[in-house]
Scaffold this motif. Structure first.
Motif, PDB file in Angstrom:
ATOM      1  N   ARG A 199       1.258  -1.487   0.386  1.00 31.38           N
ATOM      2  CA  ARG A 199       0.068   0.081   0.446  1.00 31.38           C
ATOM      3  C   ARG A 199       0.954   1.270  -0.101  1.00 31.38           C
ATOM      4  NH1 ARG A 199      -5.372  -0.368   0.773  1.00 31.38           N
ATOM      5  NH2 ARG A 199      -5.436   1.696  -0.154  1.00 31.38           N
ATOM      6  N   GLU A 200       1.908   0.918   0.230  1.00 32.76           N
ATOM      7  CA  GLU A 200       2.808   2.315   0.487  1.00 32.76           C
ATOM      8  C   GLU A 200       3.095   2.808  -0.993  1.00 32.76           C
ATOM      9  OE1 GLU A 200       6.904   2.103   2.134  1.00 32.76           O
ATOM     10  OE2 GLU A 200       6.415   0.663   3.595  1.00 32.76           O
ATOM     11  N   VAL A 249       1.761   2.399  -4.146  1.00 36.37           N
ATOM     12  CA  VAL A 249       0.708   2.374  -5.455  1.00 36.37           C
ATOM     13  C   VAL A 249      -0.157   3.299  -4.666  1.00 36.37           C
ATOM     14  CG1 VAL A 249      -0.833   0.929  -6.529  1.00 36.37           C
ATOM     15  CG2 VAL A 249       1.304   0.182  -5.741  1.00 36.37           C
ATOM     16  N   PRO A 250      -0.456   4.316  -5.371  1.00 35.59           N
ATOM     17  CA  PRO A 250      -1.418   5.218  -4.999  1.00 35.59           C
ATOM     18  C   PRO A 250      -2.582   4.869  -5.289  1.00 35.59           C
ATOM     19  CG  PRO A 250       0.296   6.428  -6.036  1.00 35.59           C
ATOM     20  CD  PRO A 250       0.830   4.830  -5.993  1.00 35.59           C
ATOM     21  N   ASP A 251      -3.695   5.706  -4.147  1.00 33.49           N
ATOM     22  CA  ASP A 251      -5.056   4.857  -4.913  1.00 33.49           C
ATOM     23  C   ASP A 251      -5.931   5.155  -6.396  1.00 33.49           C
ATOM     24  OD1 ASP A 251      -5.279   3.797  -2.286  1.00 33.49           O
ATOM     25  OD2 ASP A 251      -6.757   5.267  -1.684  1.00 33.49           O
ATOM     26  N   SER A 252      -4.973   6.198  -7.098  1.00 37.08           N
ATOM     27  CA  SER A 252      -5.625   6.331  -8.087  1.00 37.08           C
ATOM     28  C   SER A 252      -5.077   5.898  -9.038  1.00 37.08           C
ATOM     29  CB  SER A 252      -5.262   7.844  -8.744  1.00 37.08           C
ATOM     30  OG  SER A 252      -3.463   8.216  -8.269  1.00 37.08           O
ATOM     31  N   ALA A 253      -3.774   5.092  -8.279  1.00 35.72           N
ATOM     32  CA  ALA A 253      -3.030   3.819 -10.084  1.00 35.72           C
ATOM     33  C   ALA A 253      -3.588   2.824  -9.776  1.00 35.72           C
ATOM     34  CB  ALA A 253      -1.377   4.152  -9.556  1.00 35.72           C
ATOM     35  N   THR A 276      -1.609   7.672 -14.826  1.00 34.39           N
ATOM     36  CA  THR A 276      -1.482   8.135 -12.929  1.00 34.39           C
ATOM     37  C   THR A 276      -0.240   8.045 -12.960  1.00 34.39           C
ATOM     38  OG1 THR A 276      -3.471   8.578 -12.591  1.00 34.39           O
ATOM     39  CG2 THR A 276      -2.967   9.158 -10.636  1.00 34.39           C
ATOM     40  N   GLY A 277      -0.128   6.116 -12.155  1.00 33.31           N
ATOM     41  CA  GLY A 277       0.287   5.380 -12.124  1.00 33.31           C
ATOM     42  C   GLY A 277       1.905   6.212 -12.768  1.00 33.31           C
ATOM     43  N   HIS A 322       3.169   9.778 -11.443  1.00 32.84           N
ATOM     44  CA  HIS A 322       3.374   9.343 -10.359  1.00 32.84           C
ATOM     45  C   HIS A 322       5.025   8.398 -10.314  1.00 32.84           C
ATOM     46  CE1 HIS A 322       4.348   8.122  -5.797  1.00 32.84           C
ATOM     47  NE2 HIS A 322       4.291   7.063  -6.693  1.00 32.84           N
ATOM     48  N   THR A 379       9.275  10.745  -9.057  1.00 28.39           N
ATOM     49  CA  THR A 379       8.846  10.368  -7.764  1.00 28.39           C
ATOM     50  C   THR A 379       9.959   8.705  -7.507  1.00 28.39           C
ATOM     51  OG1 THR A 379       7.619   9.072  -7.039  1.00 28.39           O
ATOM     52  CG2 THR A 379       6.693  11.311  -6.939  1.00 28.39           C
TER      53      THR A 379
END
Length: 587
Positions: free
Chosen positions: A517-518, A520-524, A556-557, A560, A564
């Motif tokens: 979970r740390e 992958v953002p929810d949007s990806a 989106t992924g 990101h 980053t």
């Protein structure tokens, strides 16, 4: 190829082989047959199929990847057909109870009994089960290495200059050059093409591109330990030197090997006039590097890329077996040794926040830990992510129809790929045209192939592939899954695959675990309860029916990751760690 070095490697392999044959010829023959090239291994399997007896039939099925058949033969074998070979196969198939029953029934099976106990983490009992001999001596040495406070000895050496005082030619007075480093690695390119080897190479390349002189040493006798030969004592890959250490007479115990290794690290570091020593998990690497650093007065870095004891515990064949492993001598001693080694290092590097928290909970000083997460190489950045997955599949000779999910990974139990297979089966039964593609190899692959047989042409197993091929195969997927099991190792260790998947512009479906979970953002992507194929099937079916959502998540992924997690940016943190160590001195 250097002919003298070739002879040295062949002599090393011959001596090592002779030692294994002397120690246990049945176990050695079985492992050799399994590690032969696939066509040769299958040939042995077909030959054994013509030999009567439960052991030969089980061995044949095992080598041919028919694990269900092999297990059935083992469990139905009567006492009259028990043999050492059958017991070894039972243990390798994850049937420890059956292996123990066979070991009790077969005379002279002390080595098998010891291996069963060792696999359960009962180190003292495994040693006690053996008569005096080579194997007992080796296991006692492994136990010694795990004891608190044990470190190899290396002769003290005086460097030609104080650490950190090397200067750049033509520089201003007092201006220092970028810190140089010598890395101790378990394996490396070009012989091992794993995530570990690629991350190590990216670190070395990034440091070198930033002006830091680098070199890497691999463990003694590598790559002969994996059945490969080095072209010489130094192999250069993309400008990075990999130094091979092949002793003419391999040391028979871990204590002796680590002492020899520490001496060599110290000598090479002194000859190369390096500023920092750097190694990676697990503790064996740390012991040799830390001892060498101490002998020459240099700082050293321990990079924690995994949690060894949890990875070992996750290999238990049942939930009860995994729980027993986590309370065993071996688990507790390995955990304590990893903490001891990490606490001794001048700097610790790890991959994620959950791993950092774990290290701190084990007593590693928080101020010594630097987070340098998994990131993507420029080959991922440069990938043509705008091509539709169906177009990519055409170039790879795969069917264009359907919606494809899969991954490229090591095929081991805790990756949860059995749950992914089951989810695809359930989704197809519910009417979704979902297809499966898995690239990679590992101990769980035969059982996984058997499980997926019901999918027919809707399941493709690509086997072991190069990094370039792995990227192409992932671009052929409409979405990528990382369905790891709810095991401590999976809750702690952050893998590269979700980052790489996002970098390739693909939506990611992960198990709902902290280390994932740390990343992958929810949007990806989407997170799904671990070990729940039905829930996974629902999410995969929903995404399969919504190409717009998949494209949005993929875009989106990728944004990101590019913002980053580009390696050329993240990798600079290593140089910062080195500079801080060189500037502040050593312990």
């Amino acid at each position: 190829m250097n002919p003298l070095f070739l002879l040295r490697q062949l002599a090393n392999i011959a001596m090592t082989t002779a030692g294994h044959v002397t120690e246990d010829r049945v176990f050695f023959a079985m492992q050799l047959a399994r590690r032969l090239p696939a066509p040769a291994s299958r040939g042995v399997g077909h030959a054994l199929a013509r030999v009567p007896g439960a052991a030969a039939q089980a061995a044949s099925a095992w080598l041919l990847g028919k694990e269900t058949t092999a297990k059935s033969i083992v469990t139905s074998a009567t006492g009259d057909s028990h043999s050492r070979l059958l017991g070894e196969i039972a243990l390798n198939l994850g049937l420890p109870a059956e292996a123990a029953t066979i070991a009790e029934a077969v005379p002279g099976a002390e080595a098998l009994r010891s291996r069963i106990l060792w696999s359960e983490g009962r180190i003292d009992d495994a040693i006690a089960a053996l008569p005096k001999g080579r194997r007992a001596k080796r296991l006692r040495s492994e136990r010694d290495v795990l004891q608190p406070g044990w470190w190899p000895e290396a002769e003290a050496r005086v460097l030609a200059r104080p650490a950190g005082r090397r200067t750049v030619a033509g520089s201003r007075p007092g201006e220092s050059a970028p810190a140089s480093s010598l890395h101790l690695l378990t394996n490396s390119l070009p012989h091992t093409r794993s995530g570990y080897a690629y991350r190590s190479h990216l670190i070395l390349r990034t440091l070198q591109d930033a002006g830091h002189p680098v070199a890497a040493m691999t463990r003694p006798s590598y790559p002969g330990t994996i059945g490969r030969l080095s072209s010489g004592p130094r192999e250069t890959v993309e400008g990075v030197d990999y130094l091979r250490h092949v002793p003419l007479l391999p040391q028979p115990t871990p204590v002796l090997r680590l002492g020899q290794q520490a001496e060599r690290i110290a000598r090479i570091a002194a000859e190369r006039d390096v500023d920092v020593l750097h190694t990676t998990t697990h503790y064996v690497n740390g012991l040799a590097t830390g001892a060498a650093a101490r002998s020459i007065g240099l700082p050293w870095v321990y990079e924690v890329r995994g949690v060894l004891e949890e990875t070992w515990a996750a290999g238990g064949s049942t939930a009860a077996g995994r729980a027993e492993r986590r309370s065993s001598q071996r688990f507790l001693w390995m955990r304590a040794k990893e903490a001891e080694v990490a606490s001794d290092a001048d700097a610790v590097i790890t991959l994620g926040e959950t791993m950092r928290e774990h290290l701190v909970s084990q007593g590693v000083p928080a101020e010594s830990i630097t987070l340098i997460p998994n990131s993507v190489s420029e080959s991922v950045v440069a990938a043509d992510v705008d091509r539709h997955p169906a177009e990519v599949r055409v170039t790879l000779g795969l069917p264009t129809g359907g919606v494809w999910v899969g991954t490229a990974a090591s095929i081991v139990g805790y990756e949860g790929l059995d749950d992914l297979v089951d989810a695809v089966i359930l989704a197809r039964q519910a009417g979704s045209d979902l297809r499966l593609l898995i690239a990679g190899d590992g101990v769980a692959l035969p059982a996984l192939r058997e499980r997926a047989a019901v999918l027919g042409d809707a399941a493709v197993f690509a086997g072991r592939v190069s990094q370039t091929q792995a990227l192409d195969l992932q671009l052929a997927l409409d979405m990528i899954a990382v369905p790891r099991k709810n095991e401590p190792v999976c809750r702690l260790v952050t893998p590269i695959k979700p980052i790489e998947a996002m970098g390739l512009g693909r939506p990611v479906v992960v198990s709902d675990l902290p280390a994932l979970r740390e990343l992958v953002p929810d949007s990806a992507g989407r997170a799904v309860t671990a070990e729940d194929p039905q829930a996974l099937a629902v999410v995969l079916s929903e995404l399969a029916a919504d190409e717009t959502a998949r494209q949005r998540m993929g875009s989106t992924g990728r944004t990101h990751v590019l913002e980053t997690r580009r390696w050329k940016d993240i990798g600079q943190r290593y140089g910062h760690v080195y500079s801080r160590l060189v500037g502040t001195g050593v312990k």
